[in-house]
Every structure is written in C-alpha cells, then in structure tokens.
Design a protein around this motif. Structure first.
Motif, PDB file in Angstrom:
ATOM      1  N   LEU A  33       0.849  -1.185   0.000  1.00 42.09           N
ATOM      2  CA  LEU A  33       0.000   0.000   0.000  1.00 42.09           C
ATOM      3  C   LEU A  33       0.885   1.235   0.000  1.00 42.09           C
ATOM      4  CD1 LEU A  33      -2.812  -0.839   2.561  1.00 42.09           C
ATOM      5  CD2 LEU A  33      -3.130  -0.255   0.157  1.00 42.09           C
ATOM      6  N   ARG A  34       0.381   2.310  -0.583  1.00 37.52           N
ATOM      7  CA  ARG A  34       1.096   3.580  -0.628  1.00 37.52           C
ATOM      8  C   ARG A  34       0.217   4.658   0.011  1.00 37.52           C
ATOM      9  NH1 ARG A  34       1.261   1.652  -6.282  1.00 37.52           N
ATOM     10  NH2 ARG A  34       3.142   0.400  -6.427  1.00 37.52           N
ATOM     11  N   VAL A  35       0.816   5.707   0.471  1.00 36.94           N
ATOM     12  CA  VAL A  35       0.069   6.790   1.100  1.00 36.94           C
ATOM     13  C   VAL A  35      -1.010   7.304   0.155  1.00 36.94           C
ATOM     14  CG1 VAL A  35       0.238   9.125   2.044  1.00 36.94           C
ATOM     15  CG2 VAL A  35       1.946   7.407   2.660  1.00 36.94           C
ATOM     16  N   TRP A  55      -8.490   3.052  -0.511  1.00 31.22           N
ATOM     17  CA  TRP A  55      -8.492   2.020   0.525  1.00 31.22           C
ATOM     18  C   TRP A  55      -9.661   2.228   1.485  1.00 31.22           C
ATOM     19  CZ3 TRP A  55      -6.307  -2.524   1.012  1.00 31.22           C
ATOM     20  CH2 TRP A  55      -6.245  -3.132   2.264  1.00 31.22           C
ATOM     21  N   ALA A  56      -9.875   3.465   1.912  1.00 34.92           N
ATOM     22  CA  ALA A  56     -10.980   3.758   2.839  1.00 34.92           C
ATOM     23  C   ALA A  56     -12.322   3.408   2.201  1.00 34.92           C
ATOM     24  CB  ALA A  56     -10.945   5.228   3.249  1.00 34.92           C
ATOM     25  N   SER A  67     -14.800   0.475   3.580  1.00 37.29           N
ATOM     26  CA  SER A  67     -16.158   0.865   3.940  1.00 37.29           C
ATOM     27  C   SER A  67     -17.199   0.037   3.178  1.00 37.29           C
ATOM     28  CB  SER A  67     -16.356   2.355   3.664  1.00 37.29           C
ATOM     29  OG  SER A  67     -17.668   2.731   3.965  1.00 37.29           O
ATOM     30  N   ALA A  68     -16.971  -0.151   1.886  1.00 37.29           N
ATOM     31  CA  ALA A  68     -17.920  -0.905   1.053  1.00 37.29           C
ATOM     32  C   ALA A  68     -18.004  -2.371   1.467  1.00 37.29           C
ATOM     33  CB  ALA A  68     -17.513  -0.803  -0.412  1.00 37.29           C
ATOM     34  N   ASN A  69     -16.974  -2.892   2.125  1.00 36.02           N
ATOM     35  CA  ASN A  69     -16.919  -4.311   2.463  1.00 36.02           C
ATOM     36  C   ASN A  69     -17.018  -4.601   3.954  1.00 36.02           C
ATOM     37  OD1 ASN A  69     -16.329  -5.996  -0.098  1.00 36.02           O
ATOM     38  ND2 ASN A  69     -15.162  -4.104  -0.334  1.00 36.02           N
ATOM     39  N   ARG A  70     -17.332  -3.575   4.745  1.00 38.33           N
ATOM     40  CA  ARG A  70     -17.381  -3.737   6.207  1.00 38.33           C
ATOM     41  C   ARG A  70     -18.297  -4.892   6.624  1.00 38.33           C
ATOM     42  NH1 ARG A  70     -17.992   1.327   7.532  1.00 38.33           N
ATOM     43  NH2 ARG A  70     -15.768   1.556   7.843  1.00 38.33           N
ATOM     44  N   ASP A  71     -19.530  -4.903   6.150  1.00 34.54           N
ATOM     45  CA  ASP A  71     -20.472  -5.957   6.541  1.00 34.54           C
ATOM     46  C   ASP A  71     -20.070  -7.315   5.981  1.00 34.54           C
ATOM     47  OD1 ASP A  71     -21.949  -4.119   7.979  1.00 34.54           O
ATOM     48  OD2 ASP A  71     -23.379  -3.753   6.357  1.00 34.54           O
ATOM     49  N   VAL A 117      -4.801   4.610  14.421  1.00 33.30           N
ATOM     50  CA  VAL A 117      -3.603   5.112  13.759  1.00 33.30           C
ATOM     51  C   VAL A 117      -4.016   5.741  12.442  1.00 33.30           C
ATOM     52  CG1 VAL A 117      -2.040   3.411  14.798  1.00 33.30           C
ATOM     53  CG2 VAL A 117      -3.101   2.917  12.612  1.00 33.30           C
ATOM     54  N   SER A 118      -3.242   6.691  12.003  1.00 25.01           N
ATOM     55  CA  SER A 118      -3.510   7.311  10.709  1.00 25.01           C
ATOM     56  C   SER A 118      -3.112   6.343   9.604  1.00 25.01           C
ATOM     57  CB  SER A 118      -2.724   8.613  10.575  1.00 25.01           C
ATOM     58  OG  SER A 118      -1.337   8.325  10.434  1.00 25.01           O
TER      59      SER A 118
END
Length: 191
Positions: A16-18, A24-25, A29-33, A51-52
């Motif tokens: 992953l990159r900054v 990524w967020a 979020s789309a896959n939380r459930d 953490v950030s």
C-alpha cells in the motif's frame, strides 16, 4: 527483504502507498459488513489505538524491511480489490508465518485470492520461510476452498483462537511447507 511487487497479468500484489488512502478507505467501507463475520478485531477490554493511514503504511514498511511480514494490497486492472499478507513471521528454527487475505465482495469467486495468495506465499518461501499456515473459521467455506486449491493440508482445530464479530471464535488451521510441490494453475507463472 525489500518492497516486493508481484505481477501476473493484470493482477498485482504490492505494498500500500500513502496515495492509496482514499481508495483504501472506500474499499474497506464498502466491504465492512461482508468482512465482519471473518475479520479479527480487538476485544473490548483491549482496544487497539487508532492510527492514521500514514502510520499504518509506515508499520507495514517496517514489517517488510525487518522480514516480520509481507502485508500487501491486491490490485486488479489498476484498482484496489483486497488484501493478502504473510504476517507473524518467525525466523530461527521455526521459519514460519501466517497467511491472511480478504477480497472485495464484487470480485469474489474469480480466482483472485488463490492467485494472489500463491504469489505471496511463493515470495515468502523464496525469502527463506519453511512453513506458512492459514487459520479460518470452520464455517468460512470460501476461505477453506482457497487453502485447498493451493494444496494446504488441514492441520486441525484451534479452540477460541481469535476475537471476531463480538466473540472468541474457533478456527481450523491449514498449512504447507516450502518442500511440498507447488503445482496447479494458481502456482504456475504466467507464460
């Protein structure tokens, strides 16, 4: 032990990159459930401090640099679609690590995870690991199929192994060693 980037066709397993933060967020979020029944979390009495994303990336780089793990994103056709990691690496006499993975619900069933996992496990073996194991809840049929497609052997149960979805859950463990033949379509390099 570096920053590997593993590629097979349009499938890429990479750090992953900054700059991946927003994508990524959105993916998480789309896959939380979808992931809740399978993904480990900290129990309420031992919360993990927030953490950030930048700190998260730094800790992953440190793991790869120290050889304690290879946490990677799965990218298909230039878009993030999941995660594969060999974590908890122990060197010395043990030389082992634990495989983990998850995939975006929209991409499930396409052979992405077995391919990405095979690529990363092969990388881990090339770095000197002897054994890789993967633990999953017994009812997680999709994860069991991944382990079986990759020729992992069922080792057995682990009672009350990880805290998931509000409780301590039993798991089953599969493993494979670097000296086992790696045959089949997921292990084959693209020709």
């Amino acid at each position: 032990m570096g920053e590997p980037e593993l590629v097979r066709g349009t499938l890429r397993v990479r750090p992953l990159r900054v700059r991946d933060a927003d994508e990524w967020a959105a993916l998480r979020s789309a896959n939380r459930d979808w992931l809740r029944p399978w993904e480990a979390t900290a129990p309420p009495e031992a919360p993990i401090p927030a953490v950030s994303f930048r700190q998260f990336i730094r800790s992953e780089r440190r793991a790869r640099r120290l050889g304690t793990g290879w946490p990677m994103a799965i990218e298909l056709d230039g878009a993030l679609v999941g995660r594969v990691v060999v974590a908890g690496v122990e060197w010395g006499a043990q030389r082992s690590g634990s495989l983990g993975y998850w995939l975006d619900r929209e991409h499930a069933g396409l052979g992405i995870v077995p391919t990405a996992a095979a690529m990363l496990v092969e990388h881990a073996f090339a770095q000197g690991l002897h054994r890789v194991e993967v633990a999953m809840r017994p009812e997680n049929q999709a994860s069991r199929r991944v382990a079986e497609k990759l020729g992992f052997t069922l080792d057995g149960p682990r009672r009350s192994f990880l805290y998931i979805d509000g409780g301590w859950r039993d798991h089953i463990v599969y493993s494979r060693t670097q000296d086992q033949p790696r045959t089949g379509r997921y292990w084959e390099p693209e020709g």
